[in-house]
Design a protein around this motif. Structure first.
Motif, mmCIF file in Angstrom:
data_model
loop_
_atom_site.group_PDB
_atom_site.id
_atom_site.type_symbol
_atom_site.label_atom_id
_atom_site.label_comp_id
_atom_site.label_asym_id
_atom_site.label_seq_id
_atom_site.Cartn_x
_atom_site.Cartn_y
_atom_site.Cartn_z
ATOM 1 N N CYS A 166 0.834 -1.210 0.000
ATOM 2 C CA CYS A 166 0.000 0.000 0.000
ATOM 3 C C CYS A 166 0.867 1.259 0.000
ATOM 4 C CB CYS A 166 -0.906 0.008 1.232
ATOM 5 S SG CYS A 166 0.013 0.131 2.795
ATOM 6 N N HIS A 212 1.316 3.349 2.396
ATOM 7 C CA HIS A 212 2.115 3.458 3.617
ATOM 8 C C HIS A 212 3.440 2.717 3.436
ATOM 9 C CE1 HIS A 212 3.231 3.614 7.834
ATOM 10 N NE2 HIS A 212 3.447 2.321 7.766
ATOM 11 N N CYS A 213 3.378 1.546 2.833
ATOM 12 C CA CYS A 213 4.590 0.763 2.569
ATOM 13 C C CYS A 213 5.530 1.538 1.655
ATOM 14 C CB CYS A 213 4.233 -0.559 1.895
ATOM 15 S SG CYS A 213 3.139 -1.644 2.831
ATOM 16 N N GLU A 214 4.985 2.115 0.601
ATOM 17 C CA GLU A 214 5.779 2.907 -0.334
ATOM 18 C C GLU A 214 6.481 4.048 0.398
ATOM 19 O OE1 GLU A 214 2.833 2.286 -4.212
ATOM 20 O OE2 GLU A 214 2.736 4.137 -3.051
ATOM 21 N N GLY A 215 5.741 4.714 1.277
ATOM 22 C CA GLY A 215 6.301 5.835 2.024
ATOM 23 C C GLY A 215 7.406 5.415 2.969
ATOM 24 N N ALA A 216 7.224 4.273 3.619
ATOM 25 C CA ALA A 216 8.228 3.790 4.563
ATOM 26 C C ALA A 216 9.533 3.448 3.849
ATOM 27 C CB ALA A 216 7.700 2.566 5.321
#
Length: 101
Positions: A44, A46-50
């Motif tokens: 998702c 959020h994963c991309e951002g992390a």
């Protein structure tokens, strides 16, 4: 009206998708290095951002774009990055670097 807005921009920046793949003219002109990595576990935004946040902290990194649907992370840097440093950053984010795409 949208086409009129986009047309001058295309003339200013030029096309990046010629015969040899897709490289932004600005990055190519500066001598930046574009590397695409394959990362597993992203699902998702959020994963991309992390993943993007951790890789962005590496010295010399100027741009990171992670795409969960493909697992690909495109990194633009001033010089080639050490793959182990990228692996450590991805691990810190909680995901796994499987190699270069």
């Amino acid at each position: 009206m949208t086409a009129q807005t986009e047309l001058p921009q295309a003339e200013t920046t030029g096309s990046c998708c010629g015969g040899g793949g897709c490289i932004t003219p600005a990055a190519d002109a500066q001598g930046d290095v574009t590397t695409v990595y394959q990362v597993t576990g992203m699902t998702c935004g959020h994963c991309e951002g992390a993943v993007s946040a951790e890789i962005s902290e590496l010295p010399g990194v100027t741009s990171v774009k992670a795409v969960a649907s493909t697992g690909q992370v495109t990194v633009i840097s001033a010089a080639p990055l050490d793959d182990e440093a990228v692996r450590a950053a991805v691990d810190e984010a909680g995901y796994e670097l499987t190699g270069r795409a």
